[in-house]
Design an enzyme around this catalytic site. Sequence first.
Site, PDB file in Angstrom:
ATOM      1  N   CYS A 130      -2.011  41.970  37.585  1.00  0.00           N
ATOM      2  CA  CYS A 130      -1.649  40.830  38.442  1.00  0.00           C
ATOM      3  C   CYS A 130      -0.388  41.170  39.232  1.00  0.00           C
ATOM      4  O   CYS A 130       0.637  41.505  38.651  1.00  0.00           O
ATOM      5  CB  CYS A 130      -1.391  39.566  37.623  1.00  0.00           C
ATOM      6  SG  CYS A 130      -0.809  38.248  38.720  1.00  0.00           S
ATOM      7  N   LYS A 172     -11.229  32.840  35.430  1.00  0.00           N
ATOM      8  CA  LYS A 172      -9.873  33.077  35.959  1.00  0.00           C
ATOM      9  C   LYS A 172      -9.007  33.670  34.849  1.00  0.00           C
ATOM     10  O   LYS A 172      -9.083  33.232  33.698  1.00  0.00           O
ATOM     11  CB  LYS A 172      -9.267  31.739  36.426  1.00  0.00           C
ATOM     12  CG  LYS A 172      -7.772  31.778  36.751  1.00  0.00           C
ATOM     13  CD  LYS A 172      -7.447  32.588  38.002  1.00  0.00           C
ATOM     14  CE  LYS A 172      -5.931  32.768  38.197  1.00  0.00           C
ATOM     15  NZ  LYS A 172      -5.624  33.737  39.264  1.00  0.00           N
TER      16      LYS A 172
HETATM   17  O1  IRO Z   1      -1.863  35.499  41.661  1.00  0.00           O
HETATM   18  C1  IRO Z   1      -2.823  35.583  40.871  1.00  0.00           C
HETATM   19  O2  IRO Z   1      -3.115  34.673  40.069  1.00  0.00           O
HETATM   20  C2  IRO Z   1      -3.582  36.852  40.925  1.00  0.00           C
HETATM   21  C3  IRO Z   1      -3.957  37.569  39.808  1.00  0.00           C
HETATM   22  I1  IRO Z   1      -3.650  36.917  37.924  1.00  0.00           I
HETATM   23  C4  IRO Z   1      -4.578  38.827  39.959  1.00  0.00           C
HETATM   24  O3  IRO Z   1      -4.926  39.533  39.007  1.00  0.00           O
HETATM   25  N1  IRO Z   1      -4.778  39.269  41.228  1.00  0.00           N
HETATM   26  C5  IRO Z   1      -4.415  38.568  42.313  1.00  0.00           C
HETATM   27  O4  IRO Z   1      -4.631  39.037  43.441  1.00  0.00           O
HETATM   28  N2  IRO Z   1      -3.823  37.351  42.151  1.00  0.00           N
END
Ligand code: IRO
Length: 311
Positions: A130, A44
């Site tokens: 993100c 993650k």
């Molecule tokens: O909301 C998130 O944690 C997230 C991340 I960092 C990302 O790179 N892509 C996404 O769809 N959700």
Amino acid sequence: MNLTSRIANYEFENPLMNASGVWCDNAEKLDEMVQSPAGSFVTKSATPDFREGNPSPRYVEVPLGSINSMGLPNLGFDFYLDYSITFQNENPGQINFLSIAGMAPEENILMLKKINDSEFKGITELNLSCPNVPGKPQIGYDFEATETILTRAFEFFKKPIGVKLPPYFDIAHFDEMAKILNKFPLQYVNCINSIGNGLYIDADKEEVVIKPKDGFGGIGGAYVKPTALANVRAFYTRLNKGIAVIGCGGVENGRDVFEHLLCGAQMVQVGSQLAKEGITIFDRLLQELKAIMEEKGYSSIEDFRGKLKSI
Ligand code: IRO
């Protein structure tokens, strides 16, 4: 049948992986990824410290995929770095990808310095895309900021590194971003992150379905496959041959994996459908991919990878 695939000097038994964010936020899920038949895994995206993330509901399965606004919930960088080093020590010769997503350039530099100074032997993924942290635009849509962070990183970072990109929708943007990426000794680019800031709504309740950002969130799953394939293909055909492409977006079956490979991907990641179906999906995808290759008379991925034909 030879399913091996390569990124940089690393060889993987097969091209399958999870997409960062799915099945990789804690030790239990990561252990399942390690034990699965997937060729590798990515952690993650991490920030220097633990983050709770956005309020729930923040991930919802919808008919053709998913919408999420997780907001970078994670156990903190040290956990994922330690997990990766332990994994590599216990499984010599196998490597994983360590994803980082600082909330500011300084946070990315801090984590990269820690990786540089550590025993970590895998590949780092710098997440430039993100879509879900309120007030923080996606770096990958700011070409200047992307070049600046990569310039700073390569001043000192000496280990293999790739970037996770947002989807682009304009040929001029493919050209411009590829030109920037080609200036750096990247090992790979990962196309694509979720399509940012979609809006899925419930017409019966006349409501949004996720709580953060008034329902706006990243779209994944079948909705995004054509965009993902376009980005894989666009970067495969524009980047220096030393920069591999990882394909991510809309993979639900072996045919989708085949399509990503045909467009030029070296590794293929599974997000929404992994979240829906669980860890056993990798067995199914491998079987389905092998069946397609057999039917077409291919004995290795290199027989067809990147060889999408024009008409
Ligand atoms: O909301 C998130 O944690 C997230 C991340 I960092 C990302 O790179 N892509 C996404 O769809 N959700």
